[in-house]
Design an enzyme around this catalytic site. Structure first.
Site, short mmCIF file in Angstrom:
data_model
loop_
_atom_site.label_atom_id
_atom_site.label_comp_id
_atom_site.label_asym_id
_atom_site.label_seq_id
_atom_site.Cartn_x
_atom_site.Cartn_y
_atom_site.Cartn_z
N ARG A 62 -2.72 -6.35 -7.84
CA ARG A 62 -1.69 -7.36 -7.60
C ARG A 62 -1.72 -8.45 -8.65
NH1 ARG A 62 -3.77 -8.65 -1.76
NH2 ARG A 62 -5.58 -8.59 -3.09
N SER A 118 -3.41 -7.37 3.29
CA SER A 118 -3.62 -7.09 4.71
C SER A 118 -4.10 -8.32 5.46
CB SER A 118 -4.64 -5.96 4.87
OG SER A 118 -4.15 -4.76 4.36
N HIS A 151 0.84 -1.21 0.00
CA HIS A 151 0.00 0.00 0.00
C HIS A 151 0.87 1.25 0.00
CE1 HIS A 151 -3.13 -2.64 2.14
NE2 HIS A 151 -3.63 -2.38 0.94
N LYS A 192 -16.64 -5.57 3.98
CA LYS A 192 -16.18 -6.93 4.26
C LYS A 192 -16.96 -7.50 5.45
CE LYS A 192 -11.78 -5.86 2.26
NZ LYS A 192 -10.38 -5.63 2.42
#
Length: 162
Positions: free
Chosen positions: A93, A131, A18, A42
């Protein structure tokens, strides 16, 4: 023309990946707002609360003069309009990220046609990093220090040893 961009996320916690995207984006835009999401969609609640995530990101990015860290809740396009950001920055990613992010970019463009989305590919060293992986390693007592800024290491130790 002054261009303000927003780099949104839950940043629970902010990883070196990040930070890499934020640093690179800060060189592309006049102002970069790190938007820390307060009501993540989430299913699990964040490990670090909103104030902790904002504080950590602020400390980690304090050396970037055109970067501010701000909390937000609700629709990203509404927050972008509030801060007059014309660009949303998203890090990618893998190809699976791209498919999801293109969908989100399309919806955001529909909701607010004046906002563009810019994708920044993760540096090769960080394509595996997330994360959630960092949180799992930390909770299980593994060494995650290569994946986060020392500020995050300190905060994990504080919370896990409380």
């Amino acid at each position: 023309m002054q261009v303000t961009a927003i780099y949104p996320g839950t940043f629970d916690p902010m990883t070196v990946g990040h930070i890499d995207v934020a640093t690179r984006a800060s060189k592309m835009f006049d102002d970069l707002i790190i938007g820390v999401a307060g009501d993540p969609s989430k299913k699990k609640s964040p490990f670090f609360d909103l104030e902790e995530r904002v504080d950590m990101a602020s400390r980690m990015l304090s050396d970037l003069p055109n970067v501010q860290v701000r909390p937000f809740s609700g629709l990203l396009v509404d927050f972008a309009a509030e801060i007059e950001a014309g660009v949303i920055v998203r890090g990618l990613r893998a190809i699976s990220d791209f498919e999801y992010e293109v969908q989100i970019a399309g919806v955001n463009r529909h909701l607010s046609p004046t906002i563009e989305t810019v994708f920044i590919a993760a540096s090769q060293d960080f394509t595996f990093l997330s994360s959630s992986i960092v949180r799992e390693i930390a909770k299980l007592g593994g060494d995650y220090s290569d994946f986060v800024h020392p500020v995050v290491t300190q905060e994990f130790e504080r919370k896990l040893n409380a």
